[in-house]
Write a protein that holds these residues in place. Structure first.
Motif, PDB file in Angstrom:
ATOM      1  N   GLN A 108       5.799  18.896 -21.766  1.00 47.77           N
ATOM      2  CA  GLN A 108       6.592  18.844 -20.546  1.00 47.77           C
ATOM      3  C   GLN A 108       6.820  17.383 -20.212  1.00 47.77           C
ATOM      4  O   GLN A 108       5.909  16.672 -19.789  1.00 47.77           O
ATOM      5  CB  GLN A 108       5.905  19.569 -19.397  1.00 47.77           C
ATOM      6  CG  GLN A 108       6.811  19.706 -18.203  1.00 47.77           C
ATOM      7  CD  GLN A 108       6.257  20.652 -17.160  1.00 47.77           C
ATOM      8  OE1 GLN A 108       5.300  21.377 -17.400  1.00 47.77           O
ATOM      9  NE2 GLN A 108       6.859  20.648 -15.993  1.00 47.77           N
ATOM     10  N   LEU A 109       8.029  16.923 -20.466  1.00 44.49           N
ATOM     11  CA  LEU A 109       8.378  15.519 -20.242  1.00 44.49           C
ATOM     12  C   LEU A 109       8.447  15.205 -18.747  1.00 44.49           C
ATOM     13  O   LEU A 109       8.745  16.085 -17.931  1.00 44.49           O
ATOM     14  CB  LEU A 109       9.712  15.204 -20.916  1.00 44.49           C
ATOM     15  CG  LEU A 109       9.689  15.333 -22.439  1.00 44.49           C
ATOM     16  CD1 LEU A 109      11.092  15.278 -23.007  1.00 44.49           C
ATOM     17  CD2 LEU A 109       8.816  14.254 -23.053  1.00 44.49           C
ATOM     18  N   ASP A 110       8.177  13.961 -18.404  1.00 45.38           N
ATOM     19  CA  ASP A 110       8.252  13.522 -17.014  1.00 45.38           C
ATOM     20  C   ASP A 110       9.659  13.786 -16.486  1.00 45.38           C
ATOM     21  O   ASP A 110      10.648  13.361 -17.090  1.00 45.38           O
ATOM     22  CB  ASP A 110       7.919  12.033 -16.898  1.00 45.38           C
ATOM     23  CG  ASP A 110       6.492  11.718 -17.357  1.00 45.38           C
ATOM     24  OD1 ASP A 110       5.648  12.641 -17.377  1.00 45.38           O
ATOM     25  OD2 ASP A 110       6.226  10.552 -17.690  1.00 45.38           O
ATOM     26  N   GLY A 111       9.748  14.527 -15.395  1.00 43.56           N
ATOM     27  CA  GLY A 111      11.034  14.862 -14.798  1.00 43.56           C
ATOM     28  C   GLY A 111      11.580  16.209 -15.221  1.00 43.56           C
ATOM     29  O   GLY A 111      12.583  16.664 -14.683  1.00 43.56           O
ATOM     30  N   ALA A 112      10.939  16.874 -16.182  1.00 38.24           N
ATOM     31  CA  ALA A 112      11.407  18.178 -16.678  1.00 38.24           C
ATOM     32  C   ALA A 112      10.540  19.304 -16.109  1.00 38.24           C
ATOM     33  O   ALA A 112       9.347  19.124 -15.888  1.00 38.24           O
ATOM     34  CB  ALA A 112      11.373  18.224 -18.197  1.00 38.24           C
ATOM     35  N   ALA A 113      11.152  20.446 -15.888  1.00 39.46           N
ATOM     36  CA  ALA A 113      10.431  21.618 -15.399  1.00 39.46           C
ATOM     37  C   ALA A 113       9.984  22.527 -16.534  1.00 39.46           C
ATOM     38  O   ALA A 113       9.156  23.409 -16.334  1.00 39.46           O
ATOM     39  CB  ALA A 113      11.312  22.405 -14.434  1.00 39.46           C
ATOM     40  N   VAL A 157      20.860  15.029 -16.896  1.00 38.88           N
ATOM     41  CA  VAL A 157      19.915  14.134 -16.239  1.00 38.88           C
ATOM     42  C   VAL A 157      18.987  13.555 -17.302  1.00 38.88           C
ATOM     43  O   VAL A 157      18.450  14.300 -18.136  1.00 38.88           O
ATOM     44  CB  VAL A 157      19.067  14.917 -15.213  1.00 38.88           C
ATOM     45  CG1 VAL A 157      18.048  14.025 -14.543  1.00 38.88           C
ATOM     46  CG2 VAL A 157      19.939  15.603 -14.184  1.00 38.88           C
ATOM     47  N   GLU A 158      18.788  12.249 -17.284  1.00 43.53           N
ATOM     48  CA  GLU A 158      17.825  11.646 -18.218  1.00 43.53           C
ATOM     49  C   GLU A 158      16.414  11.883 -17.695  1.00 43.53           C
ATOM     50  O   GLU A 158      16.138  11.715 -16.514  1.00 43.53           O
ATOM     51  CB  GLU A 158      18.086  10.146 -18.364  1.00 43.53           C
ATOM     52  CG  GLU A 158      17.206   9.512 -19.428  1.00 43.53           C
ATOM     53  CD  GLU A 158      17.542   8.055 -19.722  1.00 43.53           C
ATOM     54  OE1 GLU A 158      16.812   7.444 -20.508  1.00 43.53           O
ATOM     55  OE2 GLU A 158      18.537   7.540 -19.162  1.00 43.53           O
ATOM     56  N   VAL A 159      15.525  12.310 -18.581  1.00 47.40           N
ATOM     57  CA  VAL A 159      14.119  12.497 -18.233  1.00 47.40           C
ATOM     58  C   VAL A 159      13.290  11.455 -18.976  1.00 47.40           C
ATOM     59  O   VAL A 159      13.807  10.713 -19.811  1.00 47.40           O
ATOM     60  CB  VAL A 159      13.622  13.929 -18.569  1.00 47.40           C
ATOM     61  CG1 VAL A 159      14.386  14.967 -17.758  1.00 47.40           C
ATOM     62  CG2 VAL A 159      13.728  14.224 -20.054  1.00 47.40           C
ATOM     63  N   GLY A 160      12.002  11.423 -18.698  1.00 56.86           N
ATOM     64  CA  GLY A 160      11.127  10.455 -19.333  1.00 56.86           C
ATOM     65  C   GLY A 160      10.930  10.721 -20.812  1.00 56.86           C
ATOM     66  O   GLY A 160      11.149  11.833 -21.305  1.00 56.86           O
ATOM     67  N   GLN A 161      10.485   9.693 -21.520  1.00 54.41           N
ATOM     68  CA  GLN A 161      10.201   9.820 -22.948  1.00 54.41           C
ATOM     69  C   GLN A 161       8.723  10.117 -23.186  1.00 54.41           C
ATOM     70  O   GLN A 161       8.275  10.168 -24.326  1.00 54.41           O
ATOM     71  CB  GLN A 161      10.619   8.547 -23.669  1.00 54.41           C
ATOM     72  CG  GLN A 161      12.105   8.343 -23.603  1.00 54.41           C
ATOM     73  CD  GLN A 161      12.600   7.215 -24.464  1.00 54.41           C
ATOM     74  OE1 GLN A 161      11.902   6.682 -25.312  1.00 54.41           O
ATOM     75  NE2 GLN A 161      13.859   6.853 -24.274  1.00 54.41           N
ATOM     76  N   ALA A 162       7.998  10.325 -22.094  1.00 60.35           N
ATOM     77  CA  ALA A 162       6.586  10.667 -22.177  1.00 60.35           C
ATOM     78  C   ALA A 162       6.360  11.905 -21.328  1.00 60.35           C
ATOM     79  O   ALA A 162       7.158  12.237 -20.453  1.00 60.35           O
ATOM     80  CB  ALA A 162       5.723   9.510 -21.685  1.00 60.35           C
TER      81      ALA A 162
END
Length: 151
Positions: free
Chosen positions: A101-106, A68-73
């Motif tokens: 903790q990148l946007d979309g990552a736990a 899954v691609e997550v955010g770069q911020a």
């Protein structure tokens, strides 16, 4: 009584890792994503996303493969300042190592943050990836992170 220092046994030792790790499907996708300036994680059964990705769920040991691609911020969760970087560190000026903790990552990713000064580093601040001029499929493709707000 301890022996005199001149009788102490010594031996030369060089710390080195003389092996290479094969990446497998999950980590190959992660590093290929970095080459393409994308940050990928892996989705767990509960829907959360691990970044960096792991081949197996750390809680259940279930095999993981859905990338899954997550955010770069993301958000700095914790950090430590490096006032005098050593030769092989990611930046040759003062910087922070941070759990981001990148946007979309736990889960957080450990990487360098170029904040400009220790006074500008804060837990909870938002940072964004700064990509290396040339990407090759390595963690160093992300040169560092920098504050979303300009320095």
């Amino acid at each position: 009584m301890p022996p005199p220092p001149e009788s102490a046994l010594t031996a030369p030792h060089t710390l080195q890792y003389t092996y290479k790790r094969s990446l497998g499907k999950v980590l190959s996708a992660f590093f290929t994503g970095l080459r393409d300036k994308k940050i990928l994680g892996v989705r767990r059964k509960d829907g959360t996303v691990l970044v960096p990705p792991k081949e197996y769920d750390p809680d259940s040991a279930e095999a993981l493969s859905e990338m899954v691609e997550v955010g770069q911020a993301g958000v700095v969760r914790s950090w430590s300042w490096v006032a005098r970087p050593r030769e092989k560190q990611p930046l040759q000026k003062p910087f922070a190592y941070a759990l981001i903790q990148l946007d979309g990552a736990a889960t957080p990713l450990l990487h360098a943050v170029d904040a400009g000064s220790e006074a500008k580093m804060k837990t909870g601040m938002r940072v964004r990836a700064r990509w290396a001029p040339e990407t090759v499929g390595a963690i160093t493709d992300i040169a560092c992170f920098e504050p979303e707000e300009k320095k």
